[in-house]
Design an enzyme around this catalytic site. Structure first.
Site, PDB file in Angstrom:
ATOM      1  N   GLY A 235       0.784  -1.233   0.000  1.00 48.93           N
ATOM      2  CA  GLY A 235       0.000   0.000   0.000  1.00 48.93           C
ATOM      3  C   GLY A 235       0.811   1.275   0.000  1.00 48.93           C
ATOM      4  O   GLY A 235       0.245   2.368   0.070  1.00 48.93           O
ATOM      5  N   GLU A 273       4.612  -6.520   1.963  1.00 49.05           N
ATOM      6  CA  GLU A 273       4.360  -6.928   0.585  1.00 49.05           C
ATOM      7  C   GLU A 273       4.412  -5.683  -0.290  1.00 49.05           C
ATOM      8  O   GLU A 273       3.404  -4.999  -0.469  1.00 49.05           O
ATOM      9  CB  GLU A 273       2.983  -7.591   0.455  1.00 49.05           C
ATOM     10  CG  GLU A 273       2.776  -8.811   1.320  1.00 49.05           C
ATOM     11  CD  GLU A 273       1.326  -9.277   1.291  1.00 49.05           C
ATOM     12  OE1 GLU A 273       0.478  -8.576   0.681  1.00 49.05           O
ATOM     13  OE2 GLU A 273       1.026 -10.323   1.876  1.00 49.05           O
ATOM     14  N   GLY A 275       4.692  -3.726  -3.748  1.00 50.33           N
ATOM     15  CA  GLY A 275       4.478  -3.900  -5.180  1.00 50.33           C
ATOM     16  C   GLY A 275       4.713  -2.624  -5.943  1.00 50.33           C
ATOM     17  O   GLY A 275       5.769  -2.410  -6.534  1.00 50.33           O
ATOM     18  N   ARG A 276       3.729  -1.716  -5.897  1.00 53.02           N
ATOM     19  CA  ARG A 276       3.811  -0.465  -6.654  1.00 53.02           C
ATOM     20  C   ARG A 276       5.096   0.304  -6.340  1.00 53.02           C
ATOM     21  O   ARG A 276       5.798   0.762  -7.242  1.00 53.02           O
ATOM     22  CB  ARG A 276       2.589   0.410  -6.333  1.00 53.02           C
ATOM     23  CG  ARG A 276       2.488   1.665  -7.181  1.00 53.02           C
ATOM     24  CD  ARG A 276       1.407   2.613  -6.657  1.00 53.02           C
ATOM     25  NE  ARG A 276       0.155   1.935  -6.435  1.00 53.02           N
ATOM     26  CZ  ARG A 276      -0.799   1.784  -7.352  1.00 53.02           C
ATOM     27  NH1 ARG A 276      -0.613   2.256  -8.560  1.00 53.02           N
ATOM     28  NH2 ARG A 276      -1.927   1.163  -7.046  1.00 53.02           N
ATOM     29  N   CYS A 351     -11.674   4.538 -29.533  1.00 54.05           N
ATOM     30  CA  CYS A 351     -12.920   5.233 -29.877  1.00 54.05           C
ATOM     31  C   CYS A 351     -13.802   5.387 -28.641  1.00 54.05           C
ATOM     32  O   CYS A 351     -14.931   4.887 -28.589  1.00 54.05           O
ATOM     33  CB  CYS A 351     -13.657   4.467 -30.972  1.00 54.05           C
ATOM     34  SG  CYS A 351     -12.720   4.328 -32.493  1.00 54.05           S
ATOM     35  N   TYR A 380       1.387  -1.809 -12.196  1.00 52.42           N
ATOM     36  CA  TYR A 380      -0.028  -1.651 -12.559  1.00 52.42           C
ATOM     37  C   TYR A 380      -0.177  -0.867 -13.858  1.00 52.42           C
ATOM     38  O   TYR A 380      -0.950   0.083 -13.951  1.00 52.42           O
ATOM     39  CB  TYR A 380      -0.796  -1.003 -11.412  1.00 52.42           C
ATOM     40  CG  TYR A 380      -0.722  -1.829 -10.149  1.00 52.42           C
ATOM     41  CD1 TYR A 380      -1.363  -3.053 -10.071  1.00 52.42           C
ATOM     42  CD2 TYR A 380       0.013  -1.396  -9.049  1.00 52.42           C
ATOM     43  CE1 TYR A 380      -1.278  -3.834  -8.927  1.00 52.42           C
ATOM     44  CE2 TYR A 380       0.102  -2.174  -7.901  1.00 52.42           C
ATOM     45  CZ  TYR A 380      -0.546  -3.389  -7.852  1.00 52.42           C
ATOM     46  OH  TYR A 380      -0.450  -4.164  -6.721  1.00 52.42           O
TER      47      TYR A 380
END
Length: 403
Positions: A235, A273, A275-276, A351, A380
């Protein structure tokens, strides 16, 4: 901090522009693996001894990313059998298996691999795990995922303190623990508290972690559990709105060292943990400008690419951080559209009016044929995007190392 990434992108662009001839317009994900390695090592070295560092594979499961991180981190957090499979030929390091919708086959697969702990997210999931474990004649080491009763941050996305599909309501945790203790094939080893996404406040994150520790110690004492694990999830965020004001990792690391000293006698192991925050900065998404035009008094640039490659800015309704790489060569015999010193909205080739990556941001100059470099695209980015909408060609995926 961004120089290495920029140089990697420049090396790619210089080579591409030199060799492409009349190829398709430039569109690529470019990853700087040296920057990733350096960043991951810095994170790992900053942590106190009671912390274990896991990489959340969902952030970016590309093989070169996983290979770069594998020697550095303690393990991987996975959320599907597919992610387990991607790691199966790469590492023997432990995995953590989470997610609110585990299928029976995934639970069985986890018990047949090097998954170290499984999250329990509901009473029904506990029943299913116990049933499968009995069939396989094994004991499942589990972490109980808690949805705390109070909000814990002002992060962009909250998964705790609010009604969500994640975890067990804190008020129901005593009943779940009691039920789990009655299951012969379930072994409670700790608690899981992943509660937020893209938090930018290091002090708030420390308060959250301390709350997780105190809650875990209370339940451990109340139920006499041998449960040393506290998984506080990830987070930790990227400041897409103001990149010059990033999450202050040093504040978090210093606070974790204080916690290590304060709780030293409690026999705790804290799982992170990441990630980002681990991979976002190592990746850039590049897209060539196809057109620049004015419509109802506003300027628009149209890219070869868009939200089908990089979904995050459209999903979050933000302007993604970008730079303009000027390309002086103009290969057409007619005028080149562009703007100078004005505000522009940058859209993709799809479109749909939702295909927007930049919303009314100022540029010094932007012309058809220039290349836009979207920063912080290493997490992500590609894998959460709807790649095949309109069936446009996929971008190149380029992984750069100094050697």
């Amino acid at each position: 901090m961004l120089t290495i990434e920029k140089n990697a992108v420049q090396r790619y662009l210089e080579n591409k522009l030199h060799t492409r001839g009349n190829e398709e317009p430039i569109c690529a994900y470019v990853y700087d693996l040296d920057r990733l390695k350096e960043h991951a090592e810095t994170i790992k070295q900053s942590l106190p001894p009671f912390c274990r560092l896991y990489y959340a594979v969902k952030a970016n499961p590309e093989r070169p990313i996983l290979e770069t991180l594998e020697p550095i981190i303690d393990g991987f957090e996975v959320a599907s059998q597919g992610e387990m499979t991607k790691l199966g030929t790469l590492t023997e390091k432990p995995m953590l298996f989470g997610g609110p919708g585990k299928k029976d086959q995934e639970i069985r697969a986890a018990l047949q691999t090097n998954v170290e702990y499984l999250n329990v997210e509901s009473f029904h999931e506990l029943n299913r795990m116990a049933y499968i474990a009995e069939q396989m004649d094994v004991r499942i080491p589990v972490l109980i995922r808690v949805n705390l009763s109070t909000n814990v941050s002002e992060s962009h996305i909250r998964m705790s303190g609010v009604p969500t599909q994640f975890g067990v309501d804190e008020r129901d945790i005593p009943a779940l623990i009691t039920k789990a203790l009655g299951c012969e094939h379930i072994d409670i080893k700790g608690f899981h508290f992943h509660a937020m996404s893209n938090n930018l406040d290091a002090e708030a994150h420390l308060k959250f972690i301390q709350l997780c520790i105190e809650k875990s110690l209370y339940w451990r004492e109340e139920f006499k559990l041998d449960a040393p694990i506290i998984n506080v999830g990830g987070g930790i965020g990227i400041n897409y709105w103001d990149p010059e004001q990033p999450f202050d990792w040093s504040v978090l690391a210093e606070g974790l060292h204080r916690f290590h000293h304060y709780y030293e006698k409690e026999n705790l192991t804290l799982f992170l943990e990441i990630g980002r925050y681990m991979t976002a900065e190592c990746g850039s998404y590049l897209a060539e400008v196809l057109d620049v035009k004015t419509n109802h008094g506003e300027h628009f640039a149209v890219l070869r690419g868009g939200s089908h490659h990089l979904r995050l800015p459209a999903a979050w309704k933000i302007s993604h951080p970008f730079e303009v790489y000027p390309v002086e060569d103009w290969r057409y015999p007619f005028e080149r559209p562009g703007i100078m010193g004005d505000v522009v909205t940058v859209a993709g080739e799809l479109c749909t009016p939702n295909d927007v990556l930049v919303r009314k941001e100022h540029v010094q100059q932007l012309r058809a044929g220039d290349v836009m470099i979207f920063r912080f695209a290493g997490a992500y980015g590609w894998t959460i995007s709807h790649h095949d909408f309109l069936s446009h060609p996929h971008p190149d995926h380029v992984f750069i190392k100094k050697d």
